[in-house]
Design an enzyme around this catalytic site. Structure first.
Site, PDB file in Angstrom:
ATOM      1  N   GLU A  47       0.843  -1.197   0.000  1.00 24.87           N
ATOM      2  CA  GLU A  47       0.000   0.000   0.000  1.00 24.87           C
ATOM      3  C   GLU A  47       0.876   1.243   0.000  1.00 24.87           C
ATOM      4  O   GLU A  47       1.949   1.241   0.605  1.00 24.87           O
ATOM      5  CB  GLU A  47      -0.928  -0.004   1.220  1.00 24.87           C
ATOM      6  CG  GLU A  47      -1.960  -1.118   1.184  1.00 24.87           C
ATOM      7  CD  GLU A  47      -2.964  -1.024   2.333  1.00 24.87           C
ATOM      8  OE1 GLU A  47      -2.838  -0.101   3.180  1.00 24.87           O
ATOM      9  OE2 GLU A  47      -3.876  -1.864   2.393  1.00 24.87           O
ATOM     10  N   HIS A  99      -8.244   1.310   1.613  1.00 22.83           N
ATOM     11  CA  HIS A  99      -8.076   1.181   3.069  1.00 22.83           C
ATOM     12  C   HIS A  99      -8.991   2.165   3.804  1.00 22.83           C
ATOM     13  O   HIS A  99      -8.542   3.007   4.586  1.00 22.83           O
ATOM     14  CB  HIS A  99      -6.621   1.406   3.463  1.00 22.83           C
ATOM     15  CG  HIS A  99      -6.234   0.690   4.722  1.00 22.83           C
ATOM     16  ND1 HIS A  99      -5.020   0.087   4.908  1.00 22.83           N
ATOM     17  CD2 HIS A  99      -6.922   0.465   5.871  1.00 22.83           C
ATOM     18  CE1 HIS A  99      -4.956  -0.464   6.109  1.00 22.83           C
ATOM     19  NE2 HIS A  99      -6.109  -0.241   6.714  1.00 22.83           N
TER      20      HIS A  99
END
Length: 525
Positions: free
Chosen positions: A260, A278
């Site tokens: 990420e 997220h």
């Protein structure tokens, strides 16, 4: 007057609480590491989110820093071991966004069931493909929870309200707690074979990494739909892609990824795949909750020494800490050992002390045992939050003090009960206050619990040690310490040895292939 720096964007209520408690606070966000280093030395507390990276360099400049408060759960942006060495307490707020994350999982489940993103894109493109988007109902479907802690239990409650059947896999979930939650407790293979939807709510640990592996995804029923709002790495993303392409997996929704920010992924563009960046904790309410909690926790610590949700410090008084420290180190190692070796679903743990250990405050010892035990299954576990996590999962914890004088001046014994039976481990402190194992599953043996260790159960037959030693030599594995124990001559024997370096699956498979080996595992301390 203590002084706190808020270095990441945070709800204004955090600063309001600090000021109301008599703490000076500065809100200075967006600083580069060098700019932060230049000012951090004047602060007693640092309140952060995920943007600020608290590295060794930052901590070296933080000459007055006493506490770091993370408004949220993840603390991978903090060098916790170095913060500990500098005497800086690290706190987080693990329960401030539970409802928000649970609701996001439910939202993604609805989106998968009714193909909402695809239907929205098609309709806004001027199409009217009503027959193309044939969804499925959630009612009467079976939801499989992997992880039945705080967030998982909220998802279960919401799913039951939707008239779903909920089954759950969690090593710490007891039958009593499962009944209370209204779910059926099952093993992982049963969950994989029965669930229509699977949602994950577990931390990323060595035990849970790729828990939905290619092999396990193949065990699911055709048409499974998978949701992950927990941690990237719980699902094998390449295997997930294969399952979606083949049609075995009807849909998948990921809020988290291995890497990420996930700006590119082979999964992107795959039919029946939904992704969000997220967003599990991204609601106004959650951001307010974690800001309030971190400010209150840090204020309590700076003003009165109160410790809540600390990741590197037990709740101890200044007078108790020096005396209890070696006993807690022993307790944590013993708990970690039995946690790594106990197989099956845990239902109870008994912590027994005798000799000098029985005269001390038992709560820190119990907390240390639970931190070691549950650390084998979960991350961010410490002596403060481990008892709460155990209670949340319905784990029966008993403390027993013995006045008797045994073979050792002090002894800590940990006995766990699982659906496979009981396992008991005992340890003591030697003259140098170093933890030492003295009994393992009823077998007397002395061993230091350090670093990387190889655990082997084998038949006690001549030549085995030689064969194992030759194999280790061939593989270039250097032995640090070597400890043996057995029940009786020619019976079951146990070997514990420390090695220089980690052991991969291929190496362990070669050990398991040796004649006479029943079990071989890598342990970490």
């Amino acid at each position: 007057m203590p002084k706190v720096l808020i270095s990441d964007k945070m709800d204004p209520k955090a600063a309001e609480i600090f000021r109301a408690r008599g703490i000076e606070v500065d809100e200075i966000t967006g600083k580069t590491p060098d700019e932060l280093k230049a000012i951090i030395g004047e602060y007693d507390g640092l309140a952060i989110r995920s943007a600020t990276k608290v590295t060794k360099d930052i901590l070296d400049s933080a000459t007055n820093l006493k506490v770091i408060g993370r408004a949220g759960i993840g603390v991978d942006n903090v060098d916790i071991p170095y913060a500990s060495s500098r005497g800086v307490v690290v706190m987080n707020t693990p329960f401030g966004n539970s409802i928000t994350t649970a609701e996001h999982a439910i939202a993604l489940m609805f989106a998968l069931a009714r193909q909402l993103p695809e239907a929205d894109a098609s309709t806004q493109a001027g199409k009217w493909e009503k027959s193309k988007f044939m969804g499925v109902e959630l009612t009467s479907k079976t939801l499989g929870l992997i992880g039945a802690g705080n967030i998982g239990s909220i998802v279960a409650e919401r799913a039951r309200g939707l008239r779903m059947k909920v089954i759950a896999y969690d090593p710490f979930l007891t039958e009593e707690r499962a009944i209370e939650m209204g779910v059926e407790k099952v093993d992982l293979d049963t969950l994989l074979g029965r669930a229509d939807f699977i949602t994950l709510h577990t931390p990323l640990t060595d035990q849970t990494r790729n828990i939905l592996s290619k092999e396990n995804l193949a065990k699911t029923k055709k048409g499974i739909r998978i949701i992950n709002c927990a941690r990237g790495g719980l699902v094998d993303e390449a295997a997930l892609k294969e399952g979606l392409d083949s049609g075995h997996i009807a849909g998948a929704a990921l809020d988290v990824f291995v890497a990420e920010p996930a700006k590119e992924s082979p999964l992107f563009g795959t039919p029946n795949f939904i992704s969000t960046p997220h967003l599990g904790a991204s609601t106004t309410e959650a951001q307010v909750n974690v800001a309030i909690q971190v400010a209150e926790q840090m204020s309590d610590f700076l003003l009165s020494g109160g410790v809540t949700n600390a990741l590197n410090m037990p709740s101890l008084s200044a007078e108790e800490a020096p005396r209890l420290k070696p006993y807690m180190a022993l307790a944590e190692k013993i708990g970690s050992l039995v946690g790594q070796l106990a197989h099956g679903a845990l239902s109870s743990v008994a912590i027994e002390t005798e000799g000098a250990a029985a005269e001390l405050n038992q709560k820190p010892i119990t907390g240390a045992v639970l931190a070691g035990l549950m650390g084998a299954y979960s991350d961010s576990v410490n002596m403060v939050n481990a008892p709460f996590l155990a209670k949340e999962r319905g784990l029966d914890v008993r403390e027993v003090r013995h006045d008797r004088e045994g073979d050792y001046h002090t002894l800590v014994r940990v006995t766990v009960r699982t659906d496979k039976g009981e396992r008991s481990v005992a340890g003591t402190l030697f003259g140098d206050n170093k933890p030492r194992l003295v009994e393992l599953f009823g077998i007397q043996m002395e061993a230091d619990l350090i670093g990387h260790m190889l655990y082997v159960v084998n038949e006690d037959q001549p030549g085995f040690i030689g064969r194992l030693g030759s194999l280790l030599g061939e593989k270039g594995v250097n032995i640090g310490t070597f400890h043996l124990g057995r029940r009786q001559a020619g019976g079951e024997a146990i070997l514990l040895l420390s090695v220089d370096g980690t052991m991969d699956k291929a190496f362990l498979d070669t050990v398991r292939a040796l004649p006479g080996v029943k079990t071989a595992m890598a342990l970490e301390f």
